[in-house]
Design a protein around this motif. Sequence first.
Motif, PDB file in Angstrom:
ATOM      1  N   SER A 315     -68.812  22.158 -12.114  1.00  0.00           N
ATOM      2  CA  SER A 315     -69.823  22.984 -12.844  1.00  0.00           C
ATOM      3  C   SER A 315     -68.614  24.129 -13.465  1.00  0.00           C
ATOM      4  O   SER A 315     -67.206  24.238 -13.455  1.00  0.00           O
ATOM      5  CB  SER A 315     -70.318  23.800 -11.530  1.00  0.00           C
ATOM      6  OG  SER A 315     -69.836  24.759 -11.388  1.00  0.00           O
ATOM      7  N   SER A 316     -69.731  24.713 -14.424  1.00  0.00           N
ATOM      8  CA  SER A 316     -68.662  25.774 -15.341  1.00  0.00           C
ATOM      9  C   SER A 316     -68.076  26.787 -15.291  1.00  0.00           C
ATOM     10  O   SER A 316     -67.280  27.211 -15.547  1.00  0.00           O
ATOM     11  CB  SER A 316     -69.561  25.859 -17.016  1.00  0.00           C
ATOM     12  OG  SER A 316     -70.325  25.900 -16.167  1.00  0.00           O
ATOM     13  N   ASP A 321     -57.980  24.108 -12.776  1.00  0.00           N
ATOM     14  CA  ASP A 321     -57.696  22.638 -13.198  1.00  0.00           C
ATOM     15  C   ASP A 321     -58.907  22.015 -13.250  1.00  0.00           C
ATOM     16  O   ASP A 321     -59.171  21.155 -13.827  1.00  0.00           O
ATOM     17  CB  ASP A 321     -56.095  22.527 -13.688  1.00  0.00           C
ATOM     18  CG  ASP A 321     -56.034  23.543 -14.444  1.00  0.00           C
ATOM     19  OD1 ASP A 321     -56.485  24.423 -14.149  1.00  0.00           O
ATOM     20  OD2 ASP A 321     -54.424  23.257 -14.365  1.00  0.00           O
ATOM     21  N   HIS A 322     -58.885  21.090 -11.786  1.00  0.00           N
ATOM     22  CA  HIS A 322     -60.167  20.051 -11.605  1.00  0.00           C
ATOM     23  C   HIS A 322     -60.240  20.075  -9.746  1.00  0.00           C
ATOM     24  O   HIS A 322     -60.454  21.463  -9.193  1.00  0.00           O
ATOM     25  CB  HIS A 322     -58.529  19.085 -11.287  1.00  0.00           C
ATOM     26  CG  HIS A 322     -57.318  19.362 -11.147  1.00  0.00           C
ATOM     27  ND1 HIS A 322     -57.308  18.570  -9.836  1.00  0.00           N
ATOM     28  CD2 HIS A 322     -56.052  19.015 -10.644  1.00  0.00           C
ATOM     29  CE1 HIS A 322     -56.496  19.001  -8.843  1.00  0.00           C
ATOM     30  NE2 HIS A 322     -55.445  19.437 -10.057  1.00  0.00           N
ATOM     31  N   MET A 357     -57.199  30.962  -4.070  1.00  0.00           N
ATOM     32  CA  MET A 357     -56.862  29.274  -3.989  1.00  0.00           C
ATOM     33  C   MET A 357     -56.270  28.541  -4.755  1.00  0.00           C
ATOM     34  O   MET A 357     -55.248  27.977  -4.262  1.00  0.00           O
ATOM     35  CB  MET A 357     -57.920  28.771  -3.279  1.00  0.00           C
ATOM     36  CG  MET A 357     -58.607  29.725  -1.785  1.00  0.00           C
ATOM     37  SD  MET A 357     -57.782  29.710  -0.930  1.00  0.00           S
ATOM     38  CE  MET A 357     -57.138  27.965  -0.556  1.00  0.00           C
ATOM     39  N   ALA A 358     -56.623  28.288  -5.923  1.00  0.00           N
ATOM     40  CA  ALA A 358     -56.652  28.168  -7.442  1.00  0.00           C
ATOM     41  C   ALA A 358     -55.060  28.222  -7.737  1.00  0.00           C
ATOM     42  O   ALA A 358     -54.377  27.177  -7.856  1.00  0.00           O
ATOM     43  CB  ALA A 358     -57.402  28.730  -8.436  1.00  0.00           C
ATOM     44  N   LEU A 359     -54.610  29.236  -6.972  1.00  0.00           N
ATOM     45  CA  LEU A 359     -53.060  30.048  -7.541  1.00  0.00           C
ATOM     46  C   LEU A 359     -52.105  29.494  -6.370  1.00  0.00           C
ATOM     47  O   LEU A 359     -51.051  27.988  -6.772  1.00  0.00           O
ATOM     48  CB  LEU A 359     -52.921  31.525  -7.502  1.00  0.00           C
ATOM     49  CG  LEU A 359     -53.573  32.177  -8.767  1.00  0.00           C
ATOM     50  CD1 LEU A 359     -53.397  33.314  -8.284  1.00  0.00           C
ATOM     51  CD2 LEU A 359     -52.704  31.704  -9.988  1.00  0.00           C
ATOM     52  N   HIS A 360     -52.566  29.103  -5.429  1.00  0.00           N
ATOM     53  CA  HIS A 360     -52.139  28.959  -4.041  1.00  0.00           C
ATOM     54  C   HIS A 360     -51.749  27.934  -4.375  1.00  0.00           C
ATOM     55  O   HIS A 360     -50.572  26.751  -4.137  1.00  0.00           O
ATOM     56  CB  HIS A 360     -52.874  29.328  -2.899  1.00  0.00           C
ATOM     57  CG  HIS A 360     -51.443  29.307  -1.216  1.00  0.00           C
ATOM     58  ND1 HIS A 360     -51.630  29.980  -1.133  1.00  0.00           N
ATOM     59  CD2 HIS A 360     -51.123  27.809  -1.352  1.00  0.00           C
ATOM     60  CE1 HIS A 360     -50.474  29.798   0.163  1.00  0.00           C
ATOM     61  NE2 HIS A 360     -50.464  28.058  -0.140  1.00  0.00           N
ATOM     62  N   MET A 361     -52.558  26.612  -4.312  1.00  0.00           N
ATOM     63  CA  MET A 361     -52.996  25.074  -4.571  1.00  0.00           C
ATOM     64  C   MET A 361     -52.280  24.557  -5.663  1.00  0.00           C
ATOM     65  O   MET A 361     -52.537  22.890  -5.870  1.00  0.00           O
ATOM     66  CB  MET A 361     -54.746  24.626  -4.211  1.00  0.00           C
ATOM     67  CG  MET A 361     -55.339  25.112  -3.476  1.00  0.00           C
ATOM     68  SD  MET A 361     -54.283  24.517  -1.696  1.00  0.00           S
ATOM     69  CE  MET A 361     -54.283  22.970  -1.861  1.00  0.00           C
ATOM     70  N   ALA A 362     -51.348  25.530  -6.233  1.00  0.00           N
ATOM     71  CA  ALA A 362     -51.023  24.856  -7.816  1.00  0.00           C
ATOM     72  C   ALA A 362     -52.098  24.541  -9.226  1.00  0.00           C
ATOM     73  O   ALA A 362     -52.023  23.372  -9.422  1.00  0.00           O
ATOM     74  CB  ALA A 362     -50.261  24.494  -8.129  1.00  0.00           C
TER      75      ALA A 362
END
Length: 398
Positions: A315-316, A321-322, A357-362
């Motif tokens: 969602s928004s 990124d995905h 988590m977004a940073l850790h998972m690139a």
Amino acid sequence: MKFRPFWVIVHRYTGLAMAVFLIVVGLTGSLLAFYTELERAVNPQLYVEANHRKALDPIALIESAERLAPQARVEALWINPDAAQVSVAPRQNVQTGQPYALDYDQLLIDPYTGEELGRRLWGAISQGMINLMPFIYKLHFNLALDEVGMWALGITALVWTLDCFVGFYLTLPAKLWAPQQDASAALAFWRRWRRAWGVKWGASAVRVNFDLHRAGGLWVWGVLLVFAWSSVYMNLGDSVYNKVMQSISEYHQPWTEFADLPQPLENPAIDLKAACRLGDQAMARAAAAQGFSIEAPVGIWLNRAKGFYVYTVRSSADVQDHAGQTRVVLDANSGEQKLLLLPSGQFNGNTATSWLMALHMANVFGMPYRVFVCLLGLIIVMLSVTGVVIWSKKRRQV
């Protein structure tokens, strides 16, 4: 500073204890920054091209999985543009009363046609190259040792988090600058500390090794702390991370909000396909009420221990990124909505966790950040190796 020698010893021996673990997670993490690209290269048969096609809806993909694997029951579905991943468990054989013997727990399905792309026992390297990247993922997450490895890396991550602060303190000049001191004292402090940020390349090998360890840790200190603390979330979520986050912010997760059932739920009154319909309706209501837009369904999974489904969309409100982490939790027997969780803008603790988590998972800031994460894994290896070398030199001097 009378405490400094104590913290030097703490840093030296905690680093030594963590070295092997951090070398493993550093090397595997560098590869995982490009997980999809590497697996596409190794197993191209498991992926398809979108070609501007629209993916089948979750119910159609679940029906495809049931058709392809009649001896298995679908436990979870995750929809990606290049493959739909279906987690399965064996059904019970009505003739023998025993579960079917399956040599797979994951089906990969074309998200546009519903046809099978492959099946595997996820992470079992004994099955060959089809599990190379999942095996590397398991090494990174739990040393491929399941719960024992998860605890080992979880404790390592917690020590690493604390040691980040110790290591930072040890880079500071012995005589610290206090805010109440004048500008000249501050300038003198920064001049002394500046040496810690550089590497004296023309010096001896021992000095270069020490400078690389000290300066390398400073260059990426903030990111190292992010990766260490997010690793605590992934490995010690219930026992450490959740308690800390709940003590300092409003933070909710379905596995912390609801107690386990007396017995795992074997036959929920609401099946997976009905849960998809209810989840889609609940998410539409939430989007209208909360003011976010739904982009695409991501997946659904059943938690039998606690008796709920988690229906997920992109969602928004997502920061990645995905993929996506906008979730609604549904009671698996009544279909009642139990919880709505947005990845940002709802609860401060959840927003912070989404970014961690977004940073850790690139999975943020595009390709440049993924390259950085790949290099960061190698920096972690370098810091571990140089730390061991420093310990070895000190040991010989004793």
